[in-house]
Scaffold this motif. Structure first.
Motif, PDB file in Angstrom:
ATOM      1  N   GLY A 184      17.552 -36.039   5.506  1.00  0.00           N
ATOM      2  CA  GLY A 184      16.494 -36.600   7.020  1.00  0.00           C
ATOM      3  C   GLY A 184      15.090 -35.396   6.855  1.00  0.00           C
ATOM      4  O   GLY A 184      14.200 -36.457   7.572  1.00  0.00           O
ATOM      5  N   MET A 185      14.776 -35.374   5.805  1.00  0.00           N
ATOM      6  CA  MET A 185      13.597 -34.792   5.367  1.00  0.00           C
ATOM      7  C   MET A 185      13.050 -35.777   4.192  1.00  0.00           C
ATOM      8  O   MET A 185      11.836 -35.277   4.678  1.00  0.00           O
ATOM      9  CB  MET A 185      14.020 -33.440   3.822  1.00  0.00           C
ATOM     10  CG  MET A 185      14.494 -32.280   4.803  1.00  0.00           C
ATOM     11  SD  MET A 185      14.097 -30.898   3.145  1.00  0.00           S
ATOM     12  CE  MET A 185      15.276 -29.511   4.216  1.00  0.00           C
ATOM     13  N   ASP A 186      13.322 -36.653   3.703  1.00  0.00           N
ATOM     14  CA  ASP A 186      12.610 -37.809   3.336  1.00  0.00           C
ATOM     15  C   ASP A 186      12.262 -39.005   4.231  1.00  0.00           C
ATOM     16  O   ASP A 186      11.549 -39.721   4.448  1.00  0.00           O
ATOM     17  CB  ASP A 186      13.700 -38.623   2.471  1.00  0.00           C
ATOM     18  CG  ASP A 186      14.299 -37.739   0.759  1.00  0.00           C
ATOM     19  OD1 ASP A 186      13.106 -36.504   0.564  1.00  0.00           O
ATOM     20  OD2 ASP A 186      14.809 -38.149   0.482  1.00  0.00           O
ATOM     21  N   PHE A 187      13.282 -39.151   5.615  1.00  0.00           N
ATOM     22  CA  PHE A 187      13.240 -39.876   6.407  1.00  0.00           C
ATOM     23  C   PHE A 187      11.382 -39.132   6.704  1.00  0.00           C
ATOM     24  O   PHE A 187      10.936 -40.504   7.251  1.00  0.00           O
ATOM     25  CB  PHE A 187      14.203 -39.723   8.042  1.00  0.00           C
ATOM     26  CG  PHE A 187      13.354 -40.174   8.900  1.00  0.00           C
ATOM     27  CD1 PHE A 187      13.378 -41.767   8.916  1.00  0.00           C
ATOM     28  CD2 PHE A 187      13.062 -39.512   9.823  1.00  0.00           C
ATOM     29  CE1 PHE A 187      13.522 -42.197  10.383  1.00  0.00           C
ATOM     30  CE2 PHE A 187      13.098 -40.534  11.129  1.00  0.00           C
ATOM     31  CZ  PHE A 187      12.906 -41.619  11.153  1.00  0.00           C
ATOM     32  N   VAL A 188      11.301 -37.740   7.219  1.00  0.00           N
ATOM     33  CA  VAL A 188      10.376 -37.315   7.900  1.00  0.00           C
ATOM     34  C   VAL A 188       9.213 -37.472   6.703  1.00  0.00           C
ATOM     35  O   VAL A 188       7.610 -38.061   7.137  1.00  0.00           O
ATOM     36  CB  VAL A 188      10.557 -35.932   7.942  1.00  0.00           C
ATOM     37  CG1 VAL A 188       8.916 -35.871   8.898  1.00  0.00           C
ATOM     38  CG2 VAL A 188      11.109 -35.517   9.482  1.00  0.00           C
ATOM     39  N   ARG A 189       9.341 -37.161   5.727  1.00  0.00           N
ATOM     40  CA  ARG A 189       7.991 -37.268   4.149  1.00  0.00           C
ATOM     41  C   ARG A 189       8.093 -38.722   4.584  1.00  0.00           C
ATOM     42  O   ARG A 189       6.512 -39.244   4.157  1.00  0.00           O
ATOM     43  CB  ARG A 189       8.797 -36.562   3.093  1.00  0.00           C
ATOM     44  CG  ARG A 189       7.278 -36.596   1.847  1.00  0.00           C
ATOM     45  CD  ARG A 189       7.628 -35.538   0.788  1.00  0.00           C
ATOM     46  NE  ARG A 189       9.631 -36.072  -0.140  1.00  0.00           N
ATOM     47  CZ  ARG A 189      10.760 -35.422   1.065  1.00  0.00           C
ATOM     48  NH1 ARG A 189      10.277 -34.192   0.942  1.00  0.00           N
ATOM     49  NH2 ARG A 189      12.268 -35.728  -0.099  1.00  0.00           N
ATOM     50  N   VAL A 190       8.695 -39.547   3.966  1.00  0.00           N
ATOM     51  CA  VAL A 190       8.483 -40.889   3.409  1.00  0.00           C
ATOM     52  C   VAL A 190       8.010 -42.010   4.609  1.00  0.00           C
ATOM     53  O   VAL A 190       7.113 -42.264   4.872  1.00  0.00           O
ATOM     54  CB  VAL A 190       9.552 -41.921   2.911  1.00  0.00           C
ATOM     55  CG1 VAL A 190       9.385 -43.103   2.582  1.00  0.00           C
ATOM     56  CG2 VAL A 190      10.173 -40.974   1.232  1.00  0.00           C
ATOM     57  N   SER A 191       8.482 -42.110   5.748  1.00  0.00           N
ATOM     58  CA  SER A 191       9.098 -43.062   7.156  1.00  0.00           C
ATOM     59  C   SER A 191       7.322 -41.906   7.862  1.00  0.00           C
ATOM     60  O   SER A 191       7.190 -43.274   8.355  1.00  0.00           O
ATOM     61  CB  SER A 191      10.357 -42.800   7.707  1.00  0.00           C
ATOM     62  OG  SER A 191      10.968 -43.833   7.045  1.00  0.00           O
ATOM     63  N   ILE A 192       7.181 -41.250   7.771  1.00  0.00           N
ATOM     64  CA  ILE A 192       6.041 -41.189   8.530  1.00  0.00           C
ATOM     65  C   ILE A 192       5.124 -40.889   8.168  1.00  0.00           C
ATOM     66  O   ILE A 192       3.558 -41.547   8.659  1.00  0.00           O
ATOM     67  CB  ILE A 192       6.354 -39.673   9.790  1.00  0.00           C
ATOM     68  CG1 ILE A 192       8.080 -40.132  10.126  1.00  0.00           C
ATOM     69  CG2 ILE A 192       5.548 -39.372  10.897  1.00  0.00           C
ATOM     70  CD1 ILE A 192       8.463 -39.544  11.542  1.00  0.00           C
ATOM     71  N   ALA A 193       5.801 -39.551   7.392  1.00  0.00           N
ATOM     72  CA  ALA A 193       4.229 -38.291   6.860  1.00  0.00           C
ATOM     73  C   ALA A 193       3.239 -39.685   5.332  1.00  0.00           C
ATOM     74  O   ALA A 193       2.042 -39.866   5.748  1.00  0.00           O
ATOM     75  CB  ALA A 193       4.718 -37.458   6.113  1.00  0.00           C
ATOM     76  N   HIS A 194       4.172 -40.385   5.179  1.00  0.00           N
ATOM     77  CA  HIS A 194       3.976 -41.686   3.225  1.00  0.00           C
ATOM     78  C   HIS A 194       2.870 -42.715   4.667  1.00  0.00           C
ATOM     79  O   HIS A 194       1.639 -42.859   3.889  1.00  0.00           O
ATOM     80  CB  HIS A 194       4.454 -41.384   2.512  1.00  0.00           C
ATOM     81  CG  HIS A 194       4.554 -40.019   1.934  1.00  0.00           C
ATOM     82  ND1 HIS A 194       4.948 -39.832   0.349  1.00  0.00           N
ATOM     83  CD2 HIS A 194       3.783 -39.196   1.759  1.00  0.00           C
ATOM     84  CE1 HIS A 194       5.352 -38.555   0.010  1.00  0.00           C
ATOM     85  NE2 HIS A 194       4.800 -38.026   0.717  1.00  0.00           N
TER      86      HIS A 194
END
Length: 264
Positions: A74-84
Motif C-alpha cells: 500500500g505504501m509503495d503504491f502511493v510512493r511510486v504510482s503517485i508521488a514518484h
C-alpha cells in the motif's frame, strides 16, 4: 408506488434515505461540541488506520511477512504510482508523507460507509473533504512560492505566450481556475460521491426490509432483487472508496507538480 407511499404514512415500515442522515443526533457532548455517529465513524477509521500501520511497521524485517508485505504494498503504491510518477523522485519524497496520509485517511473514512452498524462514510460531511482540500491548496501555494518566490503568482496568472491584451480575459480565468475552482472541486467531488453512495445503499436495503417484512407476499421477489442490488452496490462502493482516495491524492500531487514546475 401508491402502496409504498401509503406505507410511509403508516407505521413507518419504509424508511427512505434522507439528507437528515448526515445530521444525526448527538451520542454525547464534549463541552459545547457534539459527538455524533459520523464522528464515531471518523474515530474508528482513524484508530484502525493507526493500529494497522503501527503493527505493520513496528518490527520491519528484510524478508517481510504477509501482513508487512500488504502494508508495504500500500505504501509503495502511493510512493511510486503517485508521488514518484507525478513529482519525480526528489519532489515525490518531499511530499510523500502528506500524500500517503491523505490517501489512507480518505480510503479508511470512505470505507466506514459499508461497515454494518455505522453505515456512513466519515467523509460524507463537508468538514473532512474541506479540511483536506484546504491542506492540498495551502501545500500547492507553499510549494510554488518556495520554488519561485518572485514568479509563482506571475506564472500562474500571466502565462507566457499570451498576447498582453488577452490578459484581461485570461488572468481572471486563471485566477478562478487555479485558486478558487481547484479546492472547491476537490471538496465537492469527494463529498458528493460519499453522500450519493450512502443514499443509494440506504434506499436498496430499506426497500428490501420493506418488501420482506412490511408487505411481504408477492412483493418478496422484488425484495430479493433490491437485496441483490444492495450487495452489488456495496461492492461498487468499495471501488468508489478506493477511486475517490486515489483521485483526491493524485490531483493534489498534480497541483503540487504544476507549482514546482519551471513554468506552469
Amino acid at each position: 408506488m401508491t402502496l409504498i407511499a401509503s406505507a410511509e404514512n403508516g407505521d413507518g415500515a419504509f424508511h427512505p434515505p434522507s439528507i437528515l442522515d448526515f445530521f444525526p443526533p448527538a451520542l454525547f457532548h464534549i463541552g459545547p461540541l457534539e459527538f455524533t455517529r459520523i464522528n464515531l465513524a471518523q474515530f474508528i477509521a482513524t484508530a484502525i488506520l493507526v493500529i494497522l500501520l503501527v503493527i505493520g511497521t513496528r518490527r520491519m524485517r528484510v524478508v517481510p511477512g504477509r501482513f508487512q508485505s500488504i502494508i508495504e504494498m500500500g505504501m509503495d503504491f502511493v510512493r511510486v504510482s503517485i508521488a514518484h510518477d507525478i513529482l519525480g523522485r526528489k519532489d515525490g519524497d518531499r511530499f510523500v508523507p502528506l500524500l500517503m496520509t491523505m490517501f489512507f485517511m480518505i480510503l479508511c473514512m470512505n470505507l466506514t460507509g459499508i461497515i454494518p452498524g455505522i453505515n456512513i462514510a466519515g467523509t460524507s460531511v463537508i468538514a473532512v473533504p474541506l479540511i483536506l482540500a484546504v491542506i492540498s491548496y495551502v501545500t500547492f501555494i507553499y510549494a510554488g512560492i518556495k520554488k519561485s518566490p518572485a514568479g509563482f503568482f506571475k506564472n500562474a496568472l500571466f502565462p507566457s505566450g499570451v498576447p498582453p491584451v488577452l490578459y484581461l480575459i485570461v488572468t481572471p480565468l486563471e485566477f478562478l481556475s487555479t485558486f478558487i475552482i481547484r479546492p472547491v472541486t476537490l471538496t465537492l467531488r469527494l463529498l458528493m460521491n460519499m453522500i450519493v453512495g450512502h443514499l443509494m445503499l440506504v434506499l436498496f436495503f430499506s426497500a428490501t426490509h420493506f418488501f420482506f417484512f412490511g408487505i411481504g407476499g408477492g412483493w418478496i421477489p422484488l425484495g430479493a432483487g433490491t437485496l441483490a442490488f444492495g450487495f452489488a452496490f456495496t461492492l461498487f462502493e468499495v471501488l468508489v472508496a478506493f477511486l475517490q482516495a486515489y483521485v483526491f491524492t493524485i490531483l493534489t500531487a498534480v497541483y503540487i507538480q504544476l507549482a514546482v514546475a519551471e513554468e506552469h
